[in-house]
Design a protein around this motif. Structure first.
Motif, short mmCIF file in Angstrom:
data_model
loop_
_atom_site.label_atom_id
_atom_site.label_comp_id
_atom_site.label_asym_id
_atom_site.label_seq_id
_atom_site.Cartn_x
_atom_site.Cartn_y
_atom_site.Cartn_z
N PHE A 216 -5.25 2.48 -3.46
CA PHE A 216 -4.04 3.29 -3.67
C PHE A 216 -2.89 2.76 -2.81
CE2 PHE A 216 -1.35 6.85 -2.24
CZ PHE A 216 -0.74 7.14 -3.46
N ALA A 217 -3.19 2.47 -1.55
CA ALA A 217 -2.15 1.97 -0.63
C ALA A 217 -1.55 0.67 -1.15
CB ALA A 217 -2.74 1.77 0.75
N GLU A 218 -2.38 -0.20 -1.68
CA GLU A 218 -1.89 -1.49 -2.17
C GLU A 218 -0.89 -1.29 -3.31
OE1 GLU A 218 -1.23 -5.04 -4.18
OE2 GLU A 218 -2.33 -3.41 -5.16
N THR A 219 -1.23 -0.40 -4.22
CA THR A 219 -0.32 -0.15 -5.36
C THR A 219 0.99 0.47 -4.87
OG1 THR A 219 -2.24 0.26 -6.76
CG2 THR A 219 -0.11 1.01 -7.60
N LEU A 220 0.86 1.45 -3.99
CA LEU A 220 2.05 2.14 -3.46
C LEU A 220 3.00 1.14 -2.79
CD1 LEU A 220 3.26 5.09 -2.74
CD2 LEU A 220 2.27 4.65 -0.49
N MET A 221 2.46 0.29 -1.93
CA MET A 221 3.32 -0.63 -1.16
C MET A 221 3.87 -1.76 -2.03
SD MET A 221 1.52 -0.79 2.61
CE MET A 221 -0.05 -1.42 2.07
N ARG A 222 3.09 -2.18 -3.02
CA ARG A 222 3.57 -3.25 -3.92
C ARG A 222 4.67 -2.74 -4.84
NH1 ARG A 222 1.55 -3.66 -8.65
NH2 ARG A 222 -0.49 -2.82 -8.06
N ARG A 223 4.47 -1.53 -5.37
CA ARG A 223 5.44 -0.99 -6.33
C ARG A 223 6.70 -0.45 -5.64
NH1 ARG A 223 3.43 1.97 -10.74
NH2 ARG A 223 5.58 2.67 -10.84
N TRP A 224 6.57 -0.16 -4.34
CA TRP A 224 7.68 0.51 -3.64
C TRP A 224 7.91 -0.19 -2.30
CZ3 TRP A 224 7.58 6.58 -3.58
CH2 TRP A 224 8.90 7.06 -3.53
N PRO A 225 8.34 -1.45 -2.35
CA PRO A 225 8.39 -2.25 -1.12
C PRO A 225 9.36 -1.73 -0.05
CG PRO A 225 9.40 -3.42 -2.96
CD PRO A 225 8.76 -2.20 -3.54
N HIS A 226 10.37 -0.99 -0.44
CA HIS A 226 11.34 -0.52 0.56
C HIS A 226 10.97 0.81 1.19
CE1 HIS A 226 13.79 -3.86 -0.16
NE2 HIS A 226 14.25 -3.48 -1.33
N LEU A 227 9.93 1.43 0.69
CA LEU A 227 9.55 2.73 1.26
C LEU A 227 8.95 2.52 2.65
CD1 LEU A 227 9.25 5.79 0.53
CD2 LEU A 227 6.85 5.27 -0.01
N PRO A 228 9.46 3.23 3.68
CA PRO A 228 8.82 3.11 5.00
C PRO A 228 7.39 3.66 4.94
CG PRO A 228 11.01 4.09 5.20
CD PRO A 228 10.68 4.06 3.73
N VAL A 229 6.42 2.82 5.28
CA VAL A 229 5.01 3.22 5.21
C VAL A 229 4.34 2.90 6.55
CG1 VAL A 229 2.78 2.82 4.08
CG2 VAL A 229 4.88 2.79 2.72
N GLU A 230 3.58 3.85 7.05
CA GLU A 230 2.77 3.60 8.25
C GLU A 230 1.44 4.31 8.08
OE1 GLU A 230 2.34 1.82 10.59
OE2 GLU A 230 4.24 0.86 11.07
N GLU A 231 0.48 3.99 8.97
CA GLU A 231 -0.76 4.73 8.95
C GLU A 231 -0.98 5.40 10.29
OE1 GLU A 231 -3.80 1.92 7.77
OE2 GLU A 231 -3.96 1.16 9.82
N ASP A 232 -1.86 6.40 10.29
CA ASP A 232 -1.98 7.27 11.47
C ASP A 232 -2.30 6.48 12.75
OD1 ASP A 232 -4.46 6.75 10.18
OD2 ASP A 232 -5.42 8.40 11.24
N GLY A 233 -3.17 5.49 12.67
CA GLY A 233 -3.54 4.74 13.87
C GLY A 233 -2.34 4.02 14.47
N ARG A 234 -1.56 3.35 13.64
CA ARG A 234 -0.40 2.60 14.12
C ARG A 234 0.66 3.53 14.70
NH1 ARG A 234 1.02 -2.51 12.00
NH2 ARG A 234 3.05 -1.67 11.46
N LEU A 235 0.69 4.78 14.25
CA LEU A 235 1.70 5.70 14.77
C LEU A 235 1.42 6.11 16.21
CD1 LEU A 235 2.48 7.99 11.70
CD2 LEU A 235 3.94 6.25 12.74
N ASN A 236 0.24 5.75 16.73
CA ASN A 236 -0.03 6.00 18.15
C ASN A 236 0.71 5.01 19.04
OD1 ASN A 236 -1.74 8.16 17.72
ND2 ASN A 236 -3.50 6.82 17.37
N ASP A 237 1.18 3.91 18.44
CA ASP A 237 1.98 2.94 19.20
C ASP A 237 3.42 3.46 19.23
OD1 ASP A 237 3.92 0.83 19.55
OD2 ASP A 237 2.29 -0.60 19.32
N PRO A 238 3.95 3.75 20.45
CA PRO A 238 5.28 4.39 20.54
C PRO A 238 6.38 3.61 19.84
CG PRO A 238 4.20 4.37 22.69
CD PRO A 238 3.35 3.53 21.77
N SER A 239 6.36 2.28 19.93
CA SER A 239 7.47 1.55 19.32
C SER A 239 7.35 1.55 17.79
CB SER A 239 7.59 0.13 19.86
OG SER A 239 6.42 -0.58 19.58
#
Ligand code: SF4
Length: 333
Positions: A149-172
């Protein structure tokens, strides 16, 4: 002189925020605490629900439930195949790939109608994970896959800001994502009201320092686009500006870039500051550069002086107030 340069209200995220254009973020349902996982559990994320939840509307999506896999359900995984990874139930070997791919295409189209400002995906999921998902081959596996699902979402909507929960633990990474989400919402709000040359100049002017903190080259390209605004139809101008805007905001900020922007801002005070005020600001910027204090310190000190001395251009800069302070995104070293 541009009329917006002396409008202090333009320098706050609040003044750009419209009640009728709430910030809307797509999210993997289990991160909201919904009991939709294969074992009937959830993966509630406190930052998502307790912090970000006060500022955004969620569009909750669980692809595995939506394709009818039920709760509870067998665990699934990605299995290597010549035409791309297959989504297979570990115990029975049932193949959910075609169902998930068809669903992902249709759901992405549906979400695009909602015009989201961002998306938060669940890490490590063969459906929702955005990177490093295990792909099995025989007895072994490699962590180089993307959830279907993530692959389709990011491929079809390249400008949408996307992150995942683990990476959001990184403050920057967290600040970068939220900044992009709020910026996209401001852009979306302006587009809804109709892009005109005047509005585009106003938008661009207020974002100048924010853009520079991401990419000087992107900032320069956007400036050239705005300068040529009279030479192309509004629709083309809007599309080209949006593409460049999203690409510039996707470039990560760094301590060095922020420090350069802060020094640039200092240049606008010229002879206004008392020697002790200038010294304090230079010390705060240098301490931030050295990792001794968070960005919130020099930026707040600058903001105080911007208001004190009414430095018109800086009063209008969203850089100093790009998102709610309650999110505490600039409070880390
Ligand atoms: S990771 Fe995705 S598919 Fe799995 S439970 Fe969460 S929302 Fe559903």
């Amino acid at each position: 002189m541009d009329p917006t340069q002396n409008d202090p209200t333009l320098g706050s995220w609040r003044s750009w925020h419209a009640e009728d254009a709430p910030i809307r973020i797509g999210v993997s349902s289990c991160l909201l605490g919904e009991e939709v996982r294969f074992d009937g559990g959830h993966k509630r994320d406190r930052f998502v629900t307790d912090v970000l939840g006060s500022w955004v509307q969620w569009s909750s999506v669980c692809p595995e439930v939506d394709v009818g896999m039920g709760i509870p359900r067998p665990s699934i995984r990605l299995v290597e195949a010549p035409a791309g990874p297959r989504l297979i139930a570990s115990s029975s070997g049932e193949d959910f790939t075609e169902r998930m791919l068809a669903y992902s295409e249709a759901k992405t189209t549906e979400l695009q109608q909602l015009d989201l400002d961002g998306y938060i995906l669940k890490k490590n999921s063969p459906s929702c994970g955005m990177e490093r998902i295990s792909v099995y081959r025989g007895q072994g596996s490699q962590r180089n896959g993307v959830g279907l699902f993530a692959e389709t979402l990011m491929r079809r909507w390249p400008h949408l800001p996307v992150e995942e929960d683990g990476r959001l633990n990184d403050p920057s990474l967290r600040e970068n994502f939220i900044e992009r989400v709020f910026c996209r919402n401001r852009w979306r709000t302006m587009v809804r009201r109709g892009v005109s040359r005047r509005r585009l100049v106003e938008f661009h002017t207020a974002h100048k320092m924010l853009l520079r903190s991401h990419s000087e080259a992107g900032y320069a390209r956007l400036g050239r686009l705005v300068a040529s605004a009279g030479k192309m139809p509004d629709a083309e101008l809007s599309a080209r500006y949006e593409e460049e805007l999203q690409s510039t905001m996707r470039t990560k900020t760094t301590v060095k870039k922020h420090a350069n922007v802060l020094m640039h801002a200092l240049g606008y005070f010229k002879l206004l500051l008392q020697p002790i005020e200038k010294r304090e600001l230079l010390t705060a910027i240098e301490d931030y550069r050295l990792g001794l204090m968070p960005l919130i310190v020099p930026s707040t000190l600058l903001r105080f002086n911007i208001r004190k001395y009414e430095v018109g251009y800086l009063l209008g800069q969203l850089y100093f107030d790009p998102h709610p302070k309650e999110l505490m995104l600039r409070n880390h070293c």
